[in-house]
Design a protein around this motif. Structure first.
Motif, PDB file in Angstrom:
ATOM      1  N   ALA A  59      11.083  -3.121  14.193  1.00  0.00           N
ATOM      2  CA  ALA A  59       9.694  -2.651  14.152  1.00  0.00           C
ATOM      3  C   ALA A  59       9.423  -1.964  12.827  1.00  0.00           C
ATOM      4  O   ALA A  59      10.297  -1.306  12.264  1.00  0.00           O
ATOM      5  N   CYS A  60       8.205  -2.122  12.336  1.00  0.00           N
ATOM      6  CA  CYS A  60       7.762  -1.446  11.109  1.00  0.00           C
ATOM      7  C   CYS A  60       6.433  -0.766  11.386  1.00  0.00           C
ATOM      8  O   CYS A  60       5.546  -1.347  12.024  1.00  0.00           O
ATOM      9  N   SER A  61       6.304   0.469  10.921  1.00  0.00           N
ATOM     10  CA  SER A  61       5.037   1.171  11.032  1.00  0.00           C
ATOM     11  C   SER A  61       4.926   2.111   9.848  1.00  0.00           C
ATOM     12  O   SER A  61       5.823   2.892   9.576  1.00  0.00           O
ATOM     13  N   GLY A  62       3.824   1.991   9.153  1.00  0.00           N
ATOM     14  CA  GLY A  62       3.614   2.842   7.986  1.00  0.00           C
ATOM     15  C   GLY A  62       4.633   2.562   6.898  1.00  0.00           C
ATOM     16  O   GLY A  62       4.762   1.445   6.430  1.00  0.00           O
ATOM     17  N   GLU A  63       5.358   3.609   6.542  1.00  0.00           N
ATOM     18  CA  GLU A  63       6.313   3.501   5.441  1.00  0.00           C
ATOM     19  C   GLU A  63       7.748   3.310   5.904  1.00  0.00           C
ATOM     20  O   GLU A  63       8.664   3.295   5.080  1.00  0.00           O
ATOM     21  N   ARG A  64       7.984   3.178   7.202  1.00  0.00           N
ATOM     22  CA  ARG A  64       9.343   3.082   7.737  1.00  0.00           C
ATOM     23  C   ARG A  64       9.492   1.878   8.656  1.00  0.00           C
ATOM     24  O   ARG A  64       8.569   1.507   9.366  1.00  0.00           O
ATOM     25  N   CYS A  65      10.696   1.314   8.623  1.00  0.00           N
ATOM     26  CA  CYS A  65      11.078   0.274   9.570  1.00  0.00           C
ATOM     27  C   CYS A  65      12.305   0.773  10.320  1.00  0.00           C
ATOM     28  O   CYS A  65      13.097   1.543   9.777  1.00  0.00           O
ATOM     29  N   THR A  66      12.455   0.346  11.553  1.00  0.00           N
ATOM     30  CA  THR A  66      13.576   0.791  12.378  1.00  0.00           C
ATOM     31  C   THR A  66      14.270  -0.402  13.011  1.00  0.00           C
ATOM     32  O   THR A  66      13.694  -1.486  13.127  1.00  0.00           O
ATOM     33  N   ARG A  81      19.354   3.185  16.671  1.00  0.00           N
ATOM     34  CA  ARG A  81      18.148   3.211  15.843  1.00  0.00           C
ATOM     35  C   ARG A  81      18.420   3.940  14.532  1.00  0.00           C
ATOM     36  O   ARG A  81      18.831   5.102  14.530  1.00  0.00           O
ATOM     37  N   THR A  83      16.535   4.215  10.387  1.00  0.00           N
ATOM     38  CA  THR A  83      15.293   3.926   9.669  1.00  0.00           C
ATOM     39  C   THR A  83      15.599   3.522   8.244  1.00  0.00           C
ATOM     40  O   THR A  83      16.533   4.017   7.622  1.00  0.00           O
ATOM     41  N   SER A  86      10.167   1.029   4.409  1.00  0.00           N
ATOM     42  CA  SER A  86       9.445  -0.235   4.454  1.00  0.00           C
ATOM     43  C   SER A  86       8.947  -0.557   3.048  1.00  0.00           C
ATOM     44  O   SER A  86       8.265   0.234   2.421  1.00  0.00           O
ATOM     45  N   LYS A  92      10.169  -7.364   8.806  1.00  0.00           N
ATOM     46  CA  LYS A  92      10.449  -7.326  10.245  1.00  0.00           C
ATOM     47  C   LYS A  92      11.193  -8.604  10.654  1.00  0.00           C
ATOM     48  O   LYS A  92      10.823  -9.701  10.263  1.00  0.00           O
TER      49      LYS A  92
END
Length: 161
Positions: A59-66, A81, A83, A86, A92
């Motif tokens: 998953a990616c949201s904003g400036e980070r992917c996990t 998990r 981080t 991104s 992704k």
């Protein structure tokens, strides 16, 4: 032997001031490029003894992917998990080799792609400094060399990623 006139000494002082100021600006830009790059590059370049593995980005949201971390090095532990920043270097669904930042759940890309990507700020600083060196110091050959190295680094990063 003729005496040095005041206009000649004023010209020499102004020339020295220009060279000193432009040298300081060029050095400051290069130092800033190394400083910005070193935060990530140290984990990639000095990876001996650090946890190394892979991340599969879920998953990616904003400036980070996990995503989950799978260890490859001895002594590294799996994590559900972690981080990663991104960026253009992370998509992704991709699986990437990474190094864990000590004492955290953050990872950075490793390998050739990670190394080149970590030094992108220095490549940009070399390009900017080449303009200062050519215009302010009037050292065109040195400026062309700096620009060439900066362009080569940025191009190599683009091709590897």
């Amino acid at each position: 032997m003729p005496a040095v006139t005041s206009s000649q000494s004023a010209y020499a002082a102004l020339r020295f001031g220009r060279i000193a100021a432009m040298s300081a600006v060029a050095a400051l830009i290069l130092i800033a490029g190394v400083w910005a790059s070193w935060d990530t590059a140290q984990h990639v370049m000095l990876s001996k003894g650090r946890e190394q593995g892979t991340i599969t980005v879920k998953a990616c949201s904003g400036e980070r992917c996990t995503g989950p971390y799978t260890p490859v090095s001895v002594g590294s532990t799996a994590r559900a998990r972690v981080t990663i920043e991104s960026s253009v270097a992370v998509k992704k669904g991709g699986t990437y080799t990474v190094t864990v930042k000590p004492g955290s759940s953050k990872v950075v890309r490793s390998g050739p792609a990670g190394l080149l990507y970590a030094w992108v700020p220095l490549g940009g600083a070399l390009l900017l400094t080449s303009v200062v060196v050519a215009g302010g110091l009037r050292l065109t050959r040195a400026a062309w060399v700096m620009a060439g190295v900066g362009i080569a680094q940025l191009t190599a990063t683009f091709l590897v990623l």
